[in-house]
Each structure stands twice: as structure tokens, then as C-alpha cells.
Write an enzyme that holds these catalytic residues in place. Sequence first.
Site, PDB file in Angstrom:
ATOM      1  N   SER A 242     155.124  50.948 102.084  1.00 26.96           N
ATOM      2  CA  SER A 242     156.525  50.560 102.204  1.00 26.96           C
ATOM      3  C   SER A 242     157.231  51.520 103.154  1.00 26.96           C
ATOM      4  CB  SER A 242     157.204  50.590 100.830  1.00 26.96           C
ATOM      5  OG  SER A 242     157.348  51.934 100.421  1.00 26.96           O
ATOM      6  N   LYS A 243     158.489  51.252 103.350  1.00 26.05           N
ATOM      7  CA  LYS A 243     159.293  52.026 104.303  1.00 26.05           C
ATOM      8  C   LYS A 243     159.184  53.527 104.062  1.00 26.05           C
ATOM      9  CE  LYS A 243     163.366  50.394 106.654  1.00 26.05           C
ATOM     10  NZ  LYS A 243     163.055  48.993 106.921  1.00 26.05           N
ATOM     11  N   ARG A 244     159.198  53.899 102.780  1.00 28.26           N
ATOM     12  CA  ARG A 244     159.249  55.344 102.513  1.00 28.26           C
ATOM     13  C   ARG A 244     157.956  56.068 102.898  1.00 28.26           C
ATOM     14  NH1 ARG A 244     156.696  56.322  97.581  1.00 28.26           N
ATOM     15  NH2 ARG A 244     156.122  54.315  96.696  1.00 28.26           N
ATOM     16  N   HIS A 245     156.894  55.317 103.224  1.00 34.32           N
ATOM     17  CA  HIS A 245     155.673  55.987 103.676  1.00 34.32           C
ATOM     18  C   HIS A 245     155.716  56.330 105.160  1.00 34.32           C
ATOM     19  CE1 HIS A 245     153.944  53.917 100.001  1.00 34.32           C
ATOM     20  NE2 HIS A 245     153.802  55.196  99.781  1.00 34.32           N
ATOM     21  N   GLY A 246     156.817  56.032 105.818  1.00 32.51           N
ATOM     22  CA  GLY A 246     156.952  56.478 107.211  1.00 32.51           C
ATOM     23  C   GLY A 246     156.989  55.348 108.202  1.00 32.51           C
TER      24      GLY A 246
END
Length: 469
Positions: A242-246
Site C-alpha cells: 500500500s501507499k505507506r510502503h513507499g
Amino acid sequence: MSDPDSPVVTRIAPSPTGMMHIGTARAALFNWLFARHTGGKFLLRIEDTDRERSTPQAVEAIFAGLRWLGLEPDAAPVFQFSRAEHHRAAAMDLLARGAAYRCYMTVDELAEERERARAEGRPVRSPWRDREAPPGTNAPHVIRLRAPQDGDTIVDDLVKGRVAFRNRELDDLILIRADGTPTYNLAVVADDHDMGVTHVIRGDDHLANTPRQMQIYQALGWSPPKFGHLPLIHGPDGAKLSKRHGAQAVSEFADMGYLPEAMRNYLARLGWGHGDDEIFSDAEAIAWFEIADVVSAPARLDWPKLNHVNQHYIRLADDTRLAALVMDVLRSREAHLPHDVAARLARTIPLVKEGAKTVLELTDLVLFALRPHDTPLADKARNLFTEEVKARLARLAANLGDAPEWTSSAMHERLKTFADAEGGFGKFGPALRAILAAGAVAPDLASALAALDRGESLARIADALSQVQ
Ligand code: GLU
């Protein structure tokens, strides 16, 4: 390996509803590798039937992503929406064969049946499966597949092995909606069949659709392709990417300064492998790629590994190409560029590229060489310039000025001899570094001098000395 009677045809079938996801890129790569390995074809179908969510920008992102990755399809793309008539024709064929039926359940009836089905723990059943509508009936209706209710539908998955689905747990799939539009599974089957697809290699989020699609193939009397479901790509923590993985979008990896050949190499390792080989060429991957070697456990995106692979390919990359990529980054930052930026990049990139894991890092590593020669010294650096150090730098400038050639090895020798004579690098090194780096990161002194060349190096020393008079 290739069978001349039925050459392999693979495809990806992305829906153009946003960015091009890295999972789509990996699916494209595996389909491409398998097609190349078998001497077959790799095709692209744009599944644009969701008219609300499909956008031309998203279609362009898929084209651009595949182009960037170097995974262009072997034929013009097929647009699914434009084939709606073919999908409807397949449904009519199923009706004619008695393998599908018109279902006239009203919205309310369907809602009630859903409730009952949930309470009884079974799929929705339509009374119209076994009932003929009176001739001339013109009520709104859907067309459903008359799916088998006994036995199992077996998917001999190329990755997961044998997966059995109980037919009694599956409802009679809607093929054509009340508004006449074909549904997803029907469209996929009709298109894969018409495109001659022999192997469907896709994310395992589609596994649940596969028995449905196989039932449609069977009902149409078509032989189904082979299926292989790829494990999804997860983040480093094991959660769904997801987005929070970069990053998730192919374009983000490009913007972060990863090279397409590094992405191909790295993505190939996400779920597939050839022994312990981490770095391999396209030709090797093509020679080695077998679907049987794809693992079924989810793959985790590993940034340090990706960086390691990218660093390898940056080292191998042609310096002119790297210079063009660095220029793109500099332009996007609207950096002020000296008129001779091309010459400066040409001198600097070969001296610093070893240390860069991405093109963004490479850009940071060349910045020192692009600064104007009269860049003001930082306040902290000024303290380094004692009278003694100033005198030494003046002697150094005169000494370097005599150098017959200005290469990093020549500079290395000169600096070493000078340091020996002056009582060590510590006597002038930090100040020289402050001058050459001009407030940016800089490589070792000899490389920095070589990158700046004679004129710029001596100008920087002279300017700095005049600033601390
Ligand atoms: N359109 C589907 C998706 O974007 C892919 C379907 C398929 O590969 O069969 O997930």
C-alpha cells in the site's frame, strides 16, 4: 520448447482505472518472460468495460509503464469495451445451447433469495433455471450461466497446483446484466479465447474467478487455457502493498530513479528465482524462466535488495544515458544549471556513480560539480581557514597549477606528495573539501578535483581564499 502446433500466447489484462500497479508490471514481466522463453507471444488487453472508472490517462499510464519497462506487447492492444458485441454473441450461443437461461427475478425477489441463501449457507439460486418464460415475455431480465451443481471444478494451477472448487457452492453466474452489458467473467473468457490465449498468468486475487471462467469455457465447448496464479506483492512488513510502503505505481519507481533493467531483474526475483542468482540479464531470465519455479507464497518488496540491484545497473549504465536521466531530475527540480552542465556531468558521473543506488542519489552526488565557483563558504567552514591553512592552500594551488595532466590519479599523487611535505592531509584537507564541495556532498578530494577540472578547481580555491582575506 515451443510447440509449433500451439504456440504460447500470454497476456496481461489490466483495468485502466488509475496508476499502473507494480503487481501489473510483475505480471507483465512473467508473461513476457514465459512468452519469450517458449517463442510465443505476449499480448495486452485493456479491460475498460467499467466506463465510470476507466480513463484515457490510465490507459496511457499502462502504455507508458510497459514502454518504460521494455515489455511492449507483440501486437496492438485489444480494448475490451469495443468487443461487447462478441461477448453478447457468446451469451447468445450459450442460450442456444441451453447452457444459459434468462432470469426474470425482480430486484425484490433477488433480495429475498439472497437473504434465504445466506441463512441456509448456500449460493443464490434462480427459479428460472428450470422454468420457461411464457412466449412473448418482455420483462427485464439477466442472462445466467446454467452452471453445474454437482461435482467439482478443478483448476490445475501452474503455480498453486490442483485447486478444487465445489460446484454446489457457486451460483449461476450472471453473464449479461439487465441493461444488456456483459459481465466481467464472460468478457474475459470470450476475449482470451478470441485472442488465442494459451496461458493466463495473473495475480492470485483472480483465483476465485477461475472456476467461473472454466465453467464458461466448458459451456461454450472451448478448451480453456492453462492458468497460473501469481502470489501478490506484499510490503516489507508482510501486509498487502500500500501507499505507506513507499511506492506502488510503476511511474513512482521511475521517478525515484530506478532503472527499467533493474526493475526487470528485481521484479523477476519477486516470486520466481533461479537458484540464488540475484543479478541476471534478460537473456538469462528468458532462458531460465519456468512457471513451475514460481513460488506460491506472497513475495515481499525489499527496498535494500532493490537498491542493491539498481546500484549494480547504474554502475553498468552508459554515462551519457545517466547524464540524460540526471538532467531530467535537475530540470524537474528547476535547478539553476551552469552553461557547461553537459561537460560537468560527463566528467563527474563516471567518478561518482559507483556510490549511487538511484538516479536521485546520483543527482545529489553530482550537485557539488554544478555549483558556481564563487559559492559563499558556509560559516562553519570559514573557521577552518586559519592563516596557516590559507598559506598552505595557496601553495597547493600553485603546485596543482603545474600539473601536466588533471586526472583523478594524477591529482591523487599530487595531493599525497603535497600532504607528505606539509605534515599530513589534516593540515589542509578539511578546508579543501569545503571549497570543492561548495556545500554539497563531494567524493574524495582527487575525484572532486578531477570532476571540476583544472579551471574550476583553481577558481574555487582562489575565490574561497579571497572570501576569507
Ligand atoms: N482486469 C483484471 C485486473 O486488472 C485482470 C484480469 C485477468 O488478468 O484475467 O485485475
